[in-house]
Scaffold this motif. Structure first.
Motif, PDB file in Angstrom:
ATOM      1  N   ALA A 254      87.272  11.168  29.980  1.00  0.00           N
ATOM      2  CA  ALA A 254      87.220  12.606  30.241  1.00  0.00           C
ATOM      3  C   ALA A 254      88.172  13.375  29.327  1.00  0.00           C
ATOM      4  CB  ALA A 254      87.547  12.884  31.701  1.00  0.00           C
ATOM      5  N   LYS A 255      89.290  12.770  28.984  1.00  0.00           N
ATOM      6  CA  LYS A 255      90.257  13.430  28.096  1.00  0.00           C
ATOM      7  C   LYS A 255      89.673  13.617  26.708  1.00  0.00           C
ATOM      8  CE  LYS A 255      94.732  12.229  30.033  1.00  0.00           C
ATOM      9  NZ  LYS A 255      95.980  11.504  29.787  1.00  0.00           N
ATOM     10  N   GLY A 256      88.674  12.873  26.427  1.00  0.00           N
ATOM     11  CA  GLY A 256      88.062  12.988  25.105  1.00  0.00           C
ATOM     12  C   GLY A 256      88.208  11.695  24.355  1.00  0.00           C
ATOM     13  N   GLY A 257      87.163  11.340  23.699  1.00  0.00           N
ATOM     14  CA  GLY A 257      87.174  10.088  22.961  1.00  0.00           C
ATOM     15  C   GLY A 257      87.863  10.183  21.629  1.00  0.00           C
ATOM     16  N   MET A 258      88.579  11.292  21.394  1.00  0.00           N
ATOM     17  CA  MET A 258      89.232  11.481  20.107  1.00  0.00           C
ATOM     18  C   MET A 258      90.380  10.513  19.892  1.00  0.00           C
ATOM     19  SD  MET A 258      89.399  15.564  19.758  1.00  0.00           S
ATOM     20  CE  MET A 258      88.261  16.516  20.706  1.00  0.00           C
ATOM     21  N   GLN A 259      90.929  10.036  20.958  1.00  0.00           N
ATOM     22  CA  GLN A 259      92.087   9.157  20.843  1.00  0.00           C
ATOM     23  C   GLN A 259      91.651   7.698  20.869  1.00  0.00           C
ATOM     24  OE1 GLN A 259      94.582  10.241  24.086  1.00  0.00           O
ATOM     25  NE2 GLN A 259      95.168  12.181  23.193  1.00  0.00           N
ATOM     26  N   GLU A 260      90.655   7.362  20.079  1.00  0.00           N
ATOM     27  CA  GLU A 260      90.179   5.995  20.036  1.00  0.00           C
ATOM     28  C   GLU A 260      91.257   5.107  19.446  1.00  0.00           C
ATOM     29  OE1 GLU A 260      86.437   5.170  18.256  1.00  0.00           O
ATOM     30  OE2 GLU A 260      85.588   7.051  18.972  1.00  0.00           O
ATOM     31  N   VAL A 261      91.346   3.938  19.995  1.00  0.00           N
ATOM     32  CA  VAL A 261      92.304   2.971  19.492  1.00  0.00           C
ATOM     33  C   VAL A 261      91.604   2.137  18.430  1.00  0.00           C
ATOM     34  CG1 VAL A 261      93.736   0.997  20.089  1.00  0.00           C
ATOM     35  CG2 VAL A 261      93.466   2.873  21.717  1.00  0.00           C
ATOM     36  N   ILE A 262      92.173   2.157  17.242  1.00  0.00           N
ATOM     37  CA  ILE A 262      91.601   1.388  16.145  1.00  0.00           C
ATOM     38  C   ILE A 262      92.448   0.134  15.997  1.00  0.00           C
ATOM     39  CG2 ILE A 262      91.080   1.354  13.688  1.00  0.00           C
ATOM     40  CD1 ILE A 262      90.878   4.408  13.839  1.00  0.00           C
ATOM     41  N   GLU A 263      91.799  -0.983  16.234  1.00  0.00           N
ATOM     42  CA  GLU A 263      92.518  -2.240  16.104  1.00  0.00           C
ATOM     43  C   GLU A 263      92.418  -2.714  14.664  1.00  0.00           C
ATOM     44  OE1 GLU A 263      91.831  -5.241  18.990  1.00  0.00           O
ATOM     45  OE2 GLU A 263      91.473  -3.790  20.573  1.00  0.00           O
ATOM     46  N   VAL A 264      93.551  -2.990  14.085  1.00  0.00           N
ATOM     47  CA  VAL A 264      93.619  -3.438  12.711  1.00  0.00           C
ATOM     48  C   VAL A 264      94.207  -4.838  12.719  1.00  0.00           C
ATOM     49  CG1 VAL A 264      94.583  -2.948  10.428  1.00  0.00           C
ATOM     50  CG2 VAL A 264      93.970  -1.072  11.953  1.00  0.00           C
ATOM     51  N   THR A 265      93.556  -5.727  12.008  1.00  0.00           N
ATOM     52  CA  THR A 265      94.068  -7.089  11.957  1.00  0.00           C
ATOM     53  C   THR A 265      95.271  -7.164  11.036  1.00  0.00           C
ATOM     54  OG1 THR A 265      92.669  -7.730  10.115  1.00  0.00           O
ATOM     55  CG2 THR A 265      91.760  -8.022  12.353  1.00  0.00           C
ATOM     56  N   GLU A 266      96.021  -8.205  11.193  1.00  0.00           N
ATOM     57  CA  GLU A 266      97.219  -8.405  10.380  1.00  0.00           C
ATOM     58  C   GLU A 266      96.851  -8.524   8.903  1.00  0.00           C
ATOM     59  OE1 GLU A 266     100.870 -11.629  10.050  1.00  0.00           O
ATOM     60  OE2 GLU A 266      99.623 -11.580  11.845  1.00  0.00           O
ATOM     61  N   LEU A 267      95.734  -9.180   8.637  1.00  0.00           N
ATOM     62  CA  LEU A 267      95.289  -9.343   7.250  1.00  0.00           C
ATOM     63  C   LEU A 267      94.971  -7.993   6.615  1.00  0.00           C
ATOM     64  CD1 LEU A 267      94.559 -11.279   4.970  1.00  0.00           C
ATOM     65  CD2 LEU A 267      92.257 -11.402   5.931  1.00  0.00           C
ATOM     66  N   GLU A 268      94.323  -7.105   7.360  1.00  0.00           N
ATOM     67  CA  GLU A 268      93.997  -5.774   6.833  1.00  0.00           C
ATOM     68  C   GLU A 268      95.265  -4.986   6.525  1.00  0.00           C
ATOM     69  OE1 GLU A 268      91.539  -4.358   9.975  1.00  0.00           O
ATOM     70  OE2 GLU A 268      89.705  -5.176   9.118  1.00  0.00           O
ATOM     71  N   VAL A 269      96.255  -5.078   7.400  1.00  0.00           N
ATOM     72  CA  VAL A 269      97.520  -4.375   7.174  1.00  0.00           C
ATOM     73  C   VAL A 269      98.206  -4.919   5.929  1.00  0.00           C
ATOM     74  CG1 VAL A 269      99.837  -3.976   8.112  1.00  0.00           C
ATOM     75  CG2 VAL A 269      97.842  -3.771   9.595  1.00  0.00           C
ATOM     76  N   LEU A 270      98.206  -6.227   5.773  1.00  0.00           N
ATOM     77  CA  LEU A 270      98.834  -6.821   4.591  1.00  0.00           C
ATOM     78  C   LEU A 270      98.116  -6.404   3.310  1.00  0.00           C
ATOM     79  CD1 LEU A 270      99.649 -10.374   5.944  1.00  0.00           C
ATOM     80  CD2 LEU A 270     101.268  -8.565   5.427  1.00  0.00           C
TER      81      LEU A 270
ATOM     82  N   ARG B  90      88.772   4.311  37.629  1.00  0.00           N
ATOM     83  CA  ARG B  90      89.236   5.705  37.598  1.00  0.00           C
ATOM     84  C   ARG B  90      90.019   5.997  36.326  1.00  0.00           C
ATOM     85  NH1 ARG B  90      92.698   6.303  42.156  1.00  0.00           N
ATOM     86  NH2 ARG B  90      91.687   4.633  43.245  1.00  0.00           N
ATOM     87  N   MET B  91      90.877   5.059  35.937  1.00  0.00           N
ATOM     88  CA  MET B  91      91.668   5.252  34.718  1.00  0.00           C
ATOM     89  C   MET B  91      90.764   5.309  33.493  1.00  0.00           C
ATOM     90  SD  MET B  91      94.643   5.688  35.807  1.00  0.00           S
ATOM     91  CE  MET B  91      95.575   5.705  34.297  1.00  0.00           C
ATOM     92  N   GLU B  92      89.738   4.473  33.451  1.00  0.00           N
ATOM     93  CA  GLU B  92      88.795   4.493  32.333  1.00  0.00           C
ATOM     94  C   GLU B  92      88.031   5.808  32.301  1.00  0.00           C
ATOM     95  OE1 GLU B  92      86.880   3.144  28.955  1.00  0.00           O
ATOM     96  OE2 GLU B  92      88.646   2.350  29.958  1.00  0.00           O
ATOM     97  N   ALA B  93      87.629   6.307  33.475  1.00  0.00           N
ATOM     98  CA  ALA B  93      86.920   7.588  33.544  1.00  0.00           C
ATOM     99  C   ALA B  93      87.824   8.726  33.079  1.00  0.00           C
ATOM    100  CB  ALA B  93      86.434   7.839  34.967  1.00  0.00           C
ATOM    101  N   ARG B  94      89.096   8.704  33.453  1.00  0.00           N
ATOM    102  CA  ARG B  94      90.042   9.736  33.002  1.00  0.00           C
ATOM    103  C   ARG B  94      90.223   9.691  31.496  1.00  0.00           C
ATOM    104  NH1 ARG B  94      94.982   9.423  37.355  1.00  0.00           N
ATOM    105  NH2 ARG B  94      93.826  10.243  39.121  1.00  0.00           N
ATOM    106  N   ARG B  95      90.318   8.471  30.970  1.00  0.00           N
ATOM    107  CA  ARG B  95      90.503   8.322  29.530  1.00  0.00           C
ATOM    108  C   ARG B  95      89.296   8.885  28.784  1.00  0.00           C
ATOM    109  NH1 ARG B  95      89.195   5.361  25.370  1.00  0.00           N
ATOM    110  NH2 ARG B  95      87.852   3.946  26.505  1.00  0.00           N
TER     111      ARG B  95
END
Length: 156
Positions: free
Chosen positions: A122-138, A115-120
Motif C-alpha cells: 500500500a505504501k507503494g512499490g517504489m521502495q523495491e528491494v534490489i538484491e545484488v550478489t557479491e559477484l555483481e558488487v565486485l 498485514r505487513m505485506e499489505a501495508r508494504r
C-alpha cells in the motif's frame, strides 16, 4: 597445522551457531520443552479424569492382551500386552500441543505477516528491494577502479 584447522573449525562452528535460524530454533526448542509440561498437565489433570468417567482414571491403564494367562488374583502372568491407552494419551498430548501452537502462534503470525505485506504494498512499490550478489558488487567496484585509473586493464 592442526591449530589452523581447529581455528577454522571453531570459526565455522561459531558462524553456524550465530545464524539467525539456528538461534530461533534453539529458542523454539526451549519454549516447546517448557510448553510440553503444560500440555502433559492438561492431559493428566483434565482429559484423563474426563475419560476416567467412563473407565479408569488413567489412560495408561487401558490395554489389551494377546494370548494372556491371567492368575486368580487378576494379574497377567504371560502373554503380549498392547498398551493402547498410552498411545492414546500421547496422541492427545500431541493434538493439543499442535492445536495450541497453530492457533496461538502460527495463525496470528501468518495474519500479522500478511498485514505487513499489505501495508508494504500500500505504501507503494517504489521502495523495491534490489538484491545484488557479491559477484555483481565486485564487478562494479572493478569497473569503477578501472575507470578511475584509465589503464588498459581488460575486462573478462
Amino acid at each position: 597445522m592442526s591449530e589452523k584447522k581447529e581455528t577454522g573449525v571453531l570459526a565455522g562452528f561459531k558462524a553456524f551457531l550465530m545464524r539467525g535460524n539456528v538461534v530461533d530454533l534453539a529458542v523454539a526448542v526451549v519454549i516447546g520443552a517448557a510448553f510440553t509440561n503444560i500440555v502433559n498437565s492438561v492431559v493428566k489433570g483434565i482429559i484423563n479424569p474426563l475419560v476416567g468417567a467412563f473407565g479408569t482414571k488413567d489412560l495408561d491403564k487401558y490395554s489389551s492382551c494377546l494370548n494372556c494367562q491371567v492368575a486368580k488374583d487378576g494379574t497377567v502372568t504371560s502373554g503380549i500386552r498392547i498398551m493402547w491407552g498410552t498411545v492414546l494419551s500421547s496422541t492427545l498430548s500431541f493434538v493439543i500441543t499442535a492445536a495450541v501452537v497453530y492457533f496461538l502462534m502460527v495463525l496470528p503470525m501468518s495474519k500479522y505477516l500478511a498485514r505487513m505485506e499489505a501495508r508494504r504494498k500500500a505504501k507503494g512499490g517504489m521502495q523495491e528491494v534490489i538484491e545484488v550478489t557479491e559477484l555483481e558488487v565486485l564487478k562494479e567496484i572493478r569497473d569503477a577502479l578501472v575507470a578511475q585509473r584509465g589503464s588498459g586493464y581488460s575486462q573478462k
